[in-house]
Structure formats: structure tokens, C-alpha cells
Scaffold this motif. Structure first.
Motif, PDB file in Angstrom:
ATOM      1  N   PRO A  14       0.800  -1.230   0.000  1.00 21.76           N
ATOM      2  CA  PRO A  14       0.000   0.000   0.000  1.00 21.76           C
ATOM      3  C   PRO A  14       0.832   1.280   0.000  1.00 21.76           C
ATOM      4  CG  PRO A  14      -0.843  -1.553   1.610  1.00 21.76           C
ATOM      5  CD  PRO A  14       0.465  -2.106   1.127  1.00 21.76           C
ATOM      6  N   GLY A  15       2.099   1.189   0.356  1.00 13.16           N
ATOM      7  CA  GLY A  15       2.965   2.362   0.365  1.00 13.16           C
ATOM      8  C   GLY A  15       3.644   2.629  -0.964  1.00 13.16           C
ATOM      9  N   ARG A  16       3.278   1.869  -2.003  1.00 12.31           N
ATOM     10  CA  ARG A  16       3.911   2.024  -3.319  1.00 12.31           C
ATOM     11  C   ARG A  16       2.866   2.289  -4.406  1.00 12.31           C
ATOM     12  NH1 ARG A  16       9.046   1.176  -4.374  1.00 12.31           N
ATOM     13  NH2 ARG A  16      10.379   0.401  -2.734  1.00 12.31           N
ATOM     14  N   GLY A  17       2.058   3.296  -4.218  1.00  9.66           N
ATOM     15  CA  GLY A  17       1.121   3.732  -5.239  1.00  9.66           C
ATOM     16  C   GLY A  17       0.194   2.636  -5.727  1.00  9.66           C
ATOM     17  N   ASP A  18       0.250   2.369  -7.012  1.00 11.45           N
ATOM     18  CA  ASP A  18      -0.668   1.412  -7.634  1.00 11.45           C
ATOM     19  C   ASP A  18      -0.425  -0.030  -7.193  1.00 11.45           C
ATOM     20  OD1 ASP A  18      -1.685   3.628  -8.879  1.00 11.45           O
ATOM     21  OD2 ASP A  18      -0.880   3.149 -10.865  1.00 11.45           O
ATOM     22  N   ASP A  19       0.670  -0.302  -6.510  1.00 12.71           N
ATOM     23  CA  ASP A  19       0.902  -1.642  -5.986  1.00 12.71           C
ATOM     24  C   ASP A  19      -0.168  -2.010  -4.955  1.00 12.71           C
ATOM     25  OD1 ASP A  19       2.458  -4.001  -6.173  1.00 12.71           O
ATOM     26  OD2 ASP A  19       3.449  -3.521  -4.274  1.00 12.71           O
ATOM     27  N   ALA A  20      -0.919  -1.030  -4.485  1.00  9.41           N
ATOM     28  CA  ALA A  20      -1.993  -1.252  -3.515  1.00  9.41           C
ATOM     29  C   ALA A  20      -3.284  -1.764  -4.154  1.00  9.41           C
ATOM     30  CB  ALA A  20      -2.288   0.049  -2.769  1.00  9.41           C
ATOM     31  N   ILE A 115      -4.532  -6.262 -12.188  1.00  9.31           N
ATOM     32  CA  ILE A 115      -5.114  -4.952 -12.463  1.00  9.31           C
ATOM     33  C   ILE A 115      -4.000  -4.018 -12.939  1.00  9.31           C
ATOM     34  CG2 ILE A 115      -6.454  -3.027 -11.543  1.00  9.31           C
ATOM     35  CD1 ILE A 115      -7.380  -4.972  -9.288  1.00  9.31           C
ATOM     36  N   ARG A 116      -4.240  -3.345 -14.044  1.00  7.90           N
ATOM     37  CA  ARG A 116      -3.213  -2.471 -14.646  1.00  7.90           C
ATOM     38  C   ARG A 116      -2.920  -1.288 -13.741  1.00  7.90           C
ATOM     39  NH1 ARG A 116       0.818  -0.209 -16.857  1.00  7.90           N
ATOM     40  NH2 ARG A 116       0.878   0.168 -19.096  1.00  7.90           N
ATOM     41  N   GLY A 117      -1.655  -1.151 -13.391  1.00  8.19           N
ATOM     42  CA  GLY A 117      -1.180  -0.021 -12.600  1.00  8.19           C
ATOM     43  C   GLY A 117      -0.096   0.725 -13.350  1.00  8.19           C
ATOM     44  N   TYR A 118       0.223   1.923 -12.870  1.00  8.20           N
ATOM     45  CA  TYR A 118       1.165   2.789 -13.562  1.00  8.20           C
ATOM     46  C   TYR A 118       2.250   3.352 -12.649  1.00  8.20           C
ATOM     47  CZ  TYR A 118      -2.574   2.540 -16.953  1.00  8.20           C
ATOM     48  OH  TYR A 118      -3.529   2.073 -17.819  1.00  8.20           O
ATOM     49  N   GLN A 119       1.901   3.708 -11.424  1.00  7.50           N
ATOM     50  CA  GLN A 119       2.827   4.356 -10.499  1.00  7.50           C
ATOM     51  C   GLN A 119       3.140   3.401  -9.346  1.00  7.50           C
ATOM     52  OE1 GLN A 119       0.931   8.807 -11.098  1.00  7.50           O
ATOM     53  NE2 GLN A 119       0.843   7.891  -9.107  1.00  7.50           N
ATOM     54  N   GLY A 123       5.819   5.889  -1.565  1.00  7.74           N
ATOM     55  CA  GLY A 123       5.177   7.122  -1.142  1.00  7.74           C
ATOM     56  C   GLY A 123       4.139   7.663  -2.093  1.00  7.74           C
ATOM     57  N   GLU A 124       4.003   7.077  -3.271  1.00  9.44           N
ATOM     58  CA  GLU A 124       2.990   7.530  -4.235  1.00  9.44           C
ATOM     59  C   GLU A 124       1.602   7.096  -3.768  1.00  9.44           C
ATOM     60  OE1 GLU A 124       3.151   9.208  -7.161  1.00  9.44           O
ATOM     61  OE2 GLU A 124       5.313   9.467  -7.089  1.00  9.44           O
ATOM     62  N   SER A 125       0.586   7.817  -4.180  1.00  6.95           N
ATOM     63  CA  SER A 125      -0.792   7.395  -3.929  1.00  6.95           C
ATOM     64  C   SER A 125      -1.302   6.679  -5.183  1.00  6.95           C
ATOM     65  CB  SER A 125      -1.667   8.606  -3.596  1.00  6.95           C
ATOM     66  OG  SER A 125      -1.644   9.536  -4.652  1.00  6.95           O
ATOM     67  N   LEU A 126      -2.463   6.118  -5.079  1.00  9.61           N
ATOM     68  CA  LEU A 126      -3.072   5.411  -6.202  1.00  9.61           C
ATOM     69  C   LEU A 126      -3.306   6.400  -7.353  1.00  9.61           C
ATOM     70  CD1 LEU A 126      -4.106   2.479  -6.627  1.00  9.61           C
ATOM     71  CD2 LEU A 126      -6.377   3.345  -6.074  1.00  9.61           C
ATOM     72  N   SER A 127      -2.870   6.041  -8.542  1.00 11.40           N
ATOM     73  CA  SER A 127      -3.056   6.930  -9.698  1.00 11.40           C
ATOM     74  C   SER A 127      -4.520   6.960 -10.121  1.00 11.40           C
ATOM     75  CB  SER A 127      -2.172   6.489 -10.868  1.00 11.40           C
ATOM     76  OG  SER A 127      -2.640   5.267 -11.411  1.00 11.40           O
ATOM     77  N   ARG A 128      -4.916   8.052 -10.764  1.00 15.46           N
ATOM     78  CA  ARG A 128      -6.296   8.197 -11.223  1.00 15.46           C
ATOM     79  C   ARG A 128      -6.649   7.096 -12.225  1.00 15.46           C
ATOM     80  NH1 ARG A 128      -6.178  13.043 -13.406  1.00 15.46           N
ATOM     81  NH2 ARG A 128      -6.508  12.449 -15.561  1.00 15.46           N
ATOM     82  N   GLN A 129      -5.727   6.811 -13.146  1.00 17.39           N
ATOM     83  CA  GLN A 129      -5.980   5.758 -14.136  1.00 17.39           C
ATOM     84  C   GLN A 129      -6.194   4.409 -13.454  1.00 17.39           C
ATOM     85  OE1 GLN A 129      -2.391   6.564 -16.544  1.00 17.39           O
ATOM     86  NE2 GLN A 129      -3.747   6.200 -18.296  1.00 17.39           N
TER      87      GLN A 129
END
Length: 161
Positions: A14-20, A115-119, A123-129
Motif C-alpha cells: 500500500p505504500g507504493r502507489g498502484d501496488d496497492a 489490475i493495470r497499474g502505472y505508479q 510514497g505515491e498514492s493510487l493513480s487516477r488511471q
């Protein structure tokens, strides 16, 4: 305590953006409190999770993926010994293989939702895409849970590349 027929296991950091995406999907499904569905999540699959697979009719592993086609890829999987088999973090295929080795039987029918992720930076948050892909994946999993039969899930699966 009875074992739920379906286990949905989301994994990712959860602390790595779209990895969540995996844990986020699990949280959404878990909030619905479906009687025949148990939800679990962890940062990575480990050999200890083999005990969670016992007594299930269907298994769904959910993870973020930077290379699959959007919004997601859903496939049937089977146990296979791979390079992760002896490491601390395992693939779903290796976990199913470990189940076969420990219990001397075939694991329940298993599926992987990528699920397709991008970021994926720390420290990143979940990307809009990815958030949009997550919404589509949640709808898809909700539909699968309404049809808790391996044949129905198999009909929805696409071949793994």
C-alpha cells in the motif's frame, strides 16, 4: 468456524502507489460481507499462506501489474514450480505448487486478476488511471462472486500470455 467457499487474496504494498490495487480490491469486496467469501491481503504471498487455501471451492489472487492490458487481465492458473518457490515472496503459481506438495492433492480451482497499474514508487498514492481500473475490477469480482462456480469463472477467463 466454517471455511468460506471463495478466498480472495489481494497482495501488494500500500505504500507504493498502484501496488496497492490488490489490497484495495480486497477491502472493497470485504466491506460487502458476502457470506461465502473470505478476503485476505498481505504485502506478498508466502509459503505460510498455503494453509489459507484448504477447504476452498475457488481461489482468486489479485495483484497490480504494470504490463497487462487495461483495465485488468483475468486468467485461470495452476500450480507450477518457479523461481519464487524457494524465496520468501512467492507467485500464486508457486503457492499452488506448495499446496500440492504439502497436502498431496490438487488445489481448488484458482484464478489470477492482474489490475493495470502505472505508479509504483514509494510514497505515491493510487493513480487516477489505476483507480478507474480498480472500479472495473471490483464490478467484475462482484459479478464472479454471484456465480460461485469454477465453470462460470473459467468462461470469463482469458488465456495467460
Amino acid at each position: 468456524m466454517t471455511t468460506a467457499a471463495i478466498l480472495i487474496f489481494g497482495y501488494g504494498n500500500p505504500g507504493r502507489g498502484d501496488d496497492a490495487l490488490g489490497p484495495e480490491l480486497v477491502a472493497a469486496i470485504e466491506s460487502e460481507a458476502l457470506a461465502e467469501v473470505e478476503c485476505q491481503n498481505d504485502m506478498q504471498l508466502q509459503v505460510e499462506h498455503v494453509t489459507d487455501l484448504q477447504g476452498r471451492q475457488l481461489l482468486l489472487f489479485v495483484d497490480a501489474d504494470a504490463s497487462c492490458q487495461p483495465p485488468f487481465h483475468f486468467s485461470a492458473i495452476r500450480g507450477e514450480k518457479d523461481d519464487s518457490y524457494t524465496s520468501h515472496a512467492m507467485t500464486p503459481h508457486a503457492l499452488l505448487h506448495a499446496f500440492q506438495q504439502v497436502y498431496h492433492q490438487e488445489p481448488p480451482p484458482a484464478f489470477l486478476l492482474r489490475i493495470r497499474g502505472y505508479q509504483f514508487e514509494l510514497g505515491e498514492s493510487l493513480s487516477r488511471q489505476a483507480g478507474g481500473h480498480l472500479d472495473a475490477a471490483i464490478d467484475f469480482v462482484q459479478q464472479r462472486c454471484r456465480q460461485p462456480h469454477a465453470t462460470a469463472w473459467q468462461e470469463s477467463a482469458t488465456p495467460d500470455l
